[in-house]
Design an enzyme around this catalytic site. Structure first.
Site, PDB file in Angstrom:
ATOM      1  N   ARG A  42     -10.417  28.181 -21.742  1.00 46.01           N
ATOM      2  CA  ARG A  42      -9.313  27.939 -20.807  1.00 46.01           C
ATOM      3  C   ARG A  42      -8.306  26.944 -21.385  1.00 46.01           C
ATOM      4  O   ARG A  42      -7.093  27.060 -21.155  1.00 46.01           O
ATOM      5  CB  ARG A  42      -9.894  27.407 -19.494  1.00 46.01           C
ATOM      6  CG  ARG A  42      -8.888  27.226 -18.376  1.00 46.01           C
ATOM      7  CD  ARG A  42      -9.619  27.036 -17.051  1.00 46.01           C
ATOM      8  NE  ARG A  42      -8.706  26.785 -15.954  1.00 46.01           N
ATOM      9  CZ  ARG A  42      -8.562  25.610 -15.354  1.00 46.01           C
ATOM     10  NH1 ARG A  42      -9.265  24.563 -15.768  1.00 46.01           N
ATOM     11  NH2 ARG A  42      -7.723  25.459 -14.353  1.00 46.01           N
TER      12      ARG A  42
ATOM     13  N   HIS B 213      -4.340  27.688 -21.445  1.00 49.49           N
ATOM     14  CA  HIS B 213      -3.365  26.817 -20.781  1.00 49.49           C
ATOM     15  C   HIS B 213      -2.449  26.121 -21.773  1.00 49.49           C
ATOM     16  O   HIS B 213      -1.351  25.697 -21.412  1.00 49.49           O
ATOM     17  CB  HIS B 213      -4.091  25.786 -19.909  1.00 49.49           C
ATOM     18  CG  HIS B 213      -4.580  26.342 -18.617  1.00 49.49           C
ATOM     19  ND1 HIS B 213      -4.586  25.631 -17.434  1.00 49.49           N
ATOM     20  CD2 HIS B 213      -5.076  27.566 -18.296  1.00 49.49           C
ATOM     21  CE1 HIS B 213      -5.062  26.389 -16.456  1.00 49.49           C
ATOM     22  NE2 HIS B 213      -5.378  27.561 -16.965  1.00 49.49           N
TER      23      HIS B 213
ATOM     24  N   VAL C 160       2.206  27.413 -22.266  1.00 49.94           N
ATOM     25  CA  VAL C 160       3.234  26.388 -22.075  1.00 49.94           C
ATOM     26  C   VAL C 160       3.899  26.109 -23.417  1.00 49.94           C
ATOM     27  O   VAL C 160       3.382  25.365 -24.246  1.00 49.94           O
ATOM     28  CB  VAL C 160       2.633  25.098 -21.490  1.00 49.94           C
ATOM     29  CG1 VAL C 160       3.721  24.063 -21.241  1.00 49.94           C
ATOM     30  CG2 VAL C 160       1.889  25.396 -20.197  1.00 49.94           C
TER      31      VAL C 160
ATOM     32  N   GLY D  36       4.042  27.830 -26.045  1.00 47.54           N
ATOM     33  CA  GLY D  36       3.336  28.307 -27.222  1.00 47.54           C
ATOM     34  C   GLY D  36       2.096  27.491 -27.560  1.00 47.54           C
ATOM     35  O   GLY D  36       1.824  26.448 -26.975  1.00 47.54           O
TER      36      GLY D  36
ATOM     37  N   ASN E 137      -3.860  22.055 -14.057  1.00 46.89           N
ATOM     38  CA  ASN E 137      -4.729  21.301 -14.963  1.00 46.89           C
ATOM     39  C   ASN E 137      -5.409  20.085 -14.339  1.00 46.89           C
ATOM     40  O   ASN E 137      -6.507  19.708 -14.742  1.00 46.89           O
ATOM     41  CB  ASN E 137      -3.922  20.833 -16.180  1.00 46.89           C
ATOM     42  CG  ASN E 137      -3.363  21.992 -16.993  1.00 46.89           C
ATOM     43  OD1 ASN E 137      -3.936  23.071 -17.025  1.00 46.89           O
ATOM     44  ND2 ASN E 137      -2.241  21.754 -17.655  1.00 46.89           N
TER      45      ASN E 137
ATOM     46  N   PRO F  37      -0.353  31.042 -14.725  1.00 51.50           N
ATOM     47  CA  PRO F  37      -0.557  31.846 -13.513  1.00 51.50           C
ATOM     48  C   PRO F  37      -1.443  31.122 -12.491  1.00 51.50           C
ATOM     49  O   PRO F  37      -2.481  30.564 -12.837  1.00 51.50           O
ATOM     50  CB  PRO F  37      -1.249  33.110 -14.039  1.00 51.50           C
ATOM     51  CG  PRO F  37      -0.910  33.157 -15.495  1.00 51.50           C
ATOM     52  CD  PRO F  37      -0.801  31.744 -15.945  1.00 51.50           C
TER      53      PRO F  37
ATOM     54  N   HIS G 218     -12.674  35.368 -17.054  1.00 52.05           N
ATOM     55  CA  HIS G 218     -13.331  34.859 -15.852  1.00 52.05           C
ATOM     56  C   HIS G 218     -14.755  35.394 -15.701  1.00 52.05           C
ATOM     57  O   HIS G 218     -15.387  35.172 -14.668  1.00 52.05           O
ATOM     58  CB  HIS G 218     -12.506  35.188 -14.603  1.00 52.05           C
ATOM     59  CG  HIS G 218     -11.309  34.311 -14.452  1.00 52.05           C
ATOM     60  ND1 HIS G 218     -10.467  34.371 -13.359  1.00 52.05           N
ATOM     61  CD2 HIS G 218     -10.807  33.322 -15.250  1.00 52.05           C
ATOM     62  CE1 HIS G 218      -9.488  33.474 -13.504  1.00 52.05           C
ATOM     63  NE2 HIS G 218      -9.677  32.834 -14.643  1.00 52.05           N
TER      64      HIS G 218
END
Length: 328
Positions: free
Chosen positions: A70, A74, A78, A80, A102, A171, A201
């Site tokens: 993750r 994440h 943002v 790249g 976050n 997302p 997930h």
């Protein structure tokens, strides 16, 4: 016989200069691309060092495998894959760690710090934090029984971060299918690639605050499943209580996530949206019954995600400490 003199029209040399300039730009672009053997000479033990550290960490705490995966996702969504997510706040900017997707949720920073420290001892100022995050994500999936893929390397680290972009571009768990498709499309992914990457997930957990509305208010959820979740996620309070995203095999990287969606056992609103009478239902059905198809598509999607706007060449820097920009 008169001596021959070559005549150059007045604009010839500017055109030649422009041609050489364009050529040098193209050569620079070609040399700045990512490659799988980027550290073969400069730090030949980089990948084995990362792999060993990840294997040890995931062996001690399986959930960390999902957290490291993750972290890469994440980061890349943002601006790249540039390790901006690792930066602590400074007087010059507020980092991404406190962004809504976050805060009190993203983890794994200590693991990256440990790996970075080991690599700095082996080959100082060579391996970027962004590459460590990308490789650790792959190794985490493998450690939990999932597929491997070739990680392209040569990313450099950003010197700033963006709280606002983290809040808008990652997302959210409340998104409907159209919102998910748009969010991934904005990063260059097809709807099918979005569904494949959502298979991440199949490992990890989510906080009660992110699925409370679903288990108390939504109807496209298995009633027994919803009731079982309410015991650990009360209607008020307990925001940080955790439940697995994949109730069947939460620490194994497999395709059970998709089987759960077919059974209306998606934990997040955004999960169940992938199988809710819309355009992605057929692919969810395919992945639920074809593990090989899922792992292939997931691996291809991860390679594509790792190539999102990397800093290369002379852009960015190789941070000595992943949490802070190099001084000087």
């Amino acid at each position: 016989m008169a001596a021959h003199t070559t005549y150059f029209p007045p604009n010839t040399f500017p055109d030649l200069k422009l041609s050489f300039l364009l050529l040098s730009i193209l050569v620079g672009m070609a040399s700045a691309q990512l490659s799988s053997n980027f550290y073969a000479t400069s730090c030949p033990n980089a990948l084995t060092t990362i792999s060993a550290a990840v294997n040890t960490t995931v062996s001690n705490e399986k959930r960390m495998g999902a957290s490291l995966l993750r972290l890469h996702f994440h980061d890349c969504f943002v601006n790249g894959c540039d390790a901006s997510i690792l930066l602590d706040d400074t007087s010059n900017f507020t980092g991404e760690k406190t962004a809504l997707p976050n805060a009190n949720s993203i983890r794994g920073f200590d693991v990256i710090d440990t790996i970075k420290s080991q690599l700095e001892s082996l080959c100082p100022n060579v391996v970027s934090c962004a590459d460590i995050v990308a490789v650790a994500a792959r190794d985490s999936v493998v450690a939990l029984g999932g597929p491997s893929w070739t990680v392209q390397l040569g990313r450099r680290d950003s010197t700033t971060a963006s709280l606002s972009t983290a809040n808008t571009d990652i997302p959210a768990p409340r998104l409907n299918l159209s919102g998910l498709i748009t969010s991934f499309s904005n990063k260059g992914f097809t709807a099918n690639e979005m569904v494949a990457l959502s298979g991440s997930h199949t490992i990890g957990q989510a906080r009660c605050t992110n699925f409370r509305t679903r288990i108390y208010n939504e109807t496209n959820i298995d009633s027994t499943f919803a009731a079982s979740l309410r015991g650990n996620c009360p209607s008020t309070g307990g925001d940080s209580n955790l439940s697995p995203l994949d109730v069947t095999s939460p620490t194994s990287f497999d395709n059970a996530y998709y089987s759960n969606l077919v059974s209306q056992k998606g934990l997040l609103h955004s999960d169940q949206q992938l199988f809710n009478g819309g355009s992605t239902d057929a692919l969810v059905n395919t992945y639920s019954s074809n593990l090989g198809r899922f792992t292939t598509d997931f691996s291809n999607g991860m390679v594509k995600m790792g190539n999102l706007s990397p800093l290369t060449g002379s852009n960015g820097q190789i941070r000595t400490n992943c949490r802070s920009v190099n001084s000087g």
